[in-house]
Design a protein around this motif. Structure first.
Motif, PDB file in Angstrom:
ATOM      1  N   VAL A 128       0.876  -1.179   0.000  1.00 17.66           N
ATOM      2  CA  VAL A 128       0.000   0.000   0.000  1.00 17.66           C
ATOM      3  C   VAL A 128       0.909   1.223   0.000  1.00 17.66           C
ATOM      4  O   VAL A 128       1.593   1.489   0.988  1.00 17.66           O
ATOM      5  CB  VAL A 128      -0.926   0.008   1.241  1.00 17.66           C
ATOM      6  N   LEU A 129       0.923   1.947  -1.115  1.00 21.10           N
ATOM      7  CA  LEU A 129       1.878   3.028  -1.304  1.00 21.10           C
ATOM      8  C   LEU A 129       1.196   4.387  -1.407  1.00 21.10           C
ATOM      9  O   LEU A 129       0.307   4.576  -2.243  1.00 21.10           O
ATOM     10  CB  LEU A 129       2.696   2.795  -2.583  1.00 21.10           C
ATOM     11  N   LEU A 141       8.186   4.500  -7.054  1.00 19.31           N
ATOM     12  CA  LEU A 141       8.407   3.385  -6.129  1.00 19.31           C
ATOM     13  C   LEU A 141       7.754   2.114  -6.659  1.00 19.31           C
ATOM     14  O   LEU A 141       8.344   1.027  -6.591  1.00 19.31           O
ATOM     15  CB  LEU A 141       7.854   3.734  -4.748  1.00 19.31           C
ATOM     16  N   ALA A 142       6.550   2.240  -7.215  1.00 16.63           N
ATOM     17  CA  ALA A 142       5.868   1.076  -7.789  1.00 16.63           C
ATOM     18  C   ALA A 142       6.701   0.475  -8.913  1.00 16.63           C
ATOM     19  O   ALA A 142       6.849  -0.750  -9.015  1.00 16.63           O
ATOM     20  CB  ALA A 142       4.490   1.488  -8.315  1.00 16.63           C
ATOM     21  N   ALA A 143       7.273   1.329  -9.753  1.00 21.52           N
ATOM     22  CA  ALA A 143       8.099   0.853 -10.870  1.00 21.52           C
ATOM     23  C   ALA A 143       9.337   0.135 -10.354  1.00 21.52           C
ATOM     24  O   ALA A 143       9.725  -0.915 -10.886  1.00 21.52           O
ATOM     25  CB  ALA A 143       8.493   2.029 -11.766  1.00 21.52           C
ATOM     26  N   VAL A 157      -1.413  -1.210  -4.150  1.00 17.23           N
ATOM     27  CA  VAL A 157      -2.558  -0.363  -3.832  1.00 17.23           C
ATOM     28  C   VAL A 157      -2.064   1.077  -3.728  1.00 17.23           C
ATOM     29  O   VAL A 157      -1.183   1.382  -2.919  1.00 17.23           O
ATOM     30  CB  VAL A 157      -3.215  -0.781  -2.502  1.00 17.23           C
ATOM     31  N   ALA A 158      -2.620   1.968  -4.550  1.00 12.94           N
ATOM     32  CA  ALA A 158      -2.277   3.385  -4.486  1.00 12.94           C
ATOM     33  C   ALA A 158      -3.120   4.054  -3.409  1.00 12.94           C
ATOM     34  O   ALA A 158      -4.324   3.846  -3.345  1.00 12.94           O
ATOM     35  CB  ALA A 158      -2.520   4.044  -5.842  1.00 12.94           C
ATOM     36  N   GLY A 175       0.917   0.708 -12.875  1.00  7.22           N
ATOM     37  CA  GLY A 175       0.959  -0.676 -12.415  1.00  7.22           C
ATOM     38  C   GLY A 175       0.219  -0.965 -11.132  1.00  7.22           C
ATOM     39  O   GLY A 175       0.316  -2.074 -10.588  1.00  7.22           O
ATOM     40  N   PHE A 176      -0.549   0.008 -10.638  1.00  9.93           N
ATOM     41  CA  PHE A 176      -1.322  -0.233  -9.420  1.00  9.93           C
ATOM     42  C   PHE A 176      -2.569  -1.045  -9.736  1.00  9.93           C
ATOM     43  O   PHE A 176      -3.208  -0.850 -10.767  1.00  9.93           O
ATOM     44  CB  PHE A 176      -1.721   1.100  -8.772  1.00  9.93           C
TER      45      PHE A 176
END
Length: 199
Positions: A128-129, A141-143, A157-158, A175-176
């Motif tokens: 969960v970001l 960060l997701a990447a 999860v954004a 990519g979320f």
């Protein structure tokens, strides 16, 4: 003194007298939670003591289990490894405490760089970001997380203050799997985790 706009006499050495709404807000918030607030002082220059009394929230184990089951659309929620990243430390601790109480294994950090190290070792099933992070925002960060071979299966999860269609599209493109808007409803977070990790 808990009346809105009520203030003591302003003297020359008290340049910042405030708006006179702070204690009224405190009283309203405390009473909304079923509590009470009181103030006492021994006189001018001797300080003041404020006492806030709030009822203790007690959730029966069976009630908590029912809540978890309903969030999973009738299926029991299993324990999930969850990584939380949010630079709002109060929100971070609250969500971490809540998810741990639901039986999940939780690792939490306010630092996105530290989050990458934790993720590589902890191998979360769900991350969960927060999007508005310093140094490395949630999209970046997701990447970075997606680049780690061992983390290819993590569900993202954004968590953001923005919920317009263009914001949802951007998080999906990054990519979320889920886009949640702050302040997040705990039931929505429960549902997201349950859905993302359903066998």
């Amino acid at each position: 003194m808990f009346t809105i706009f009520e203030q003591g006499k302003t003297t020359i050495d008290r340049g910042k007298g405030g708006l006179g709404i702070g204690l009224a807000l405190v009283k309203n918030f405390v009473e909304l939670h079923g509590g009470s607030v009181a103030a006492a002082s021994d006189g001018l220059g001797r300080g003041a003591e404020f006492t806030v009394i709030l009822p203790l929230l007690q959730i029966a184990e069976s009630s908590q289990r029912d809540t978890m089951q309903s969030a999973a659309a009738g299926k029991p929620l299993r324990s999930v490894r969850v990584l939380l990243v949010d630079d709002n430390v109060d929100a971070l601790h609250s969500l971490s405490y809540y998810l741990s109480g639901c039986g999940h294994q939780v690792q939490a950090t306010a630092d996105p760089i530290e989050a990458l190290r934790i993720a590589s070792e902890f191998l979360p099933e769900v991350a969960v970001l927060d999007i508005g992070l310093p140094v490395l925002d949630g999209y970046a960060l997701a990447a970075k997380i997606r680049e780690v071979p061992a983390l290819q299966g993590v569900r993202l999860v954004a968590l953001t203050g923005y919920g317009k269609s263009k914001d949802i599209e951007r998080s999906r493109a990054a990519g979320f799997d889920v886009h949640l808007v702050k302040p997040v409803l705990l039931q929505d977070l429960d549902t997201a985790i349950a859905r993302l990790t359903a066998a």
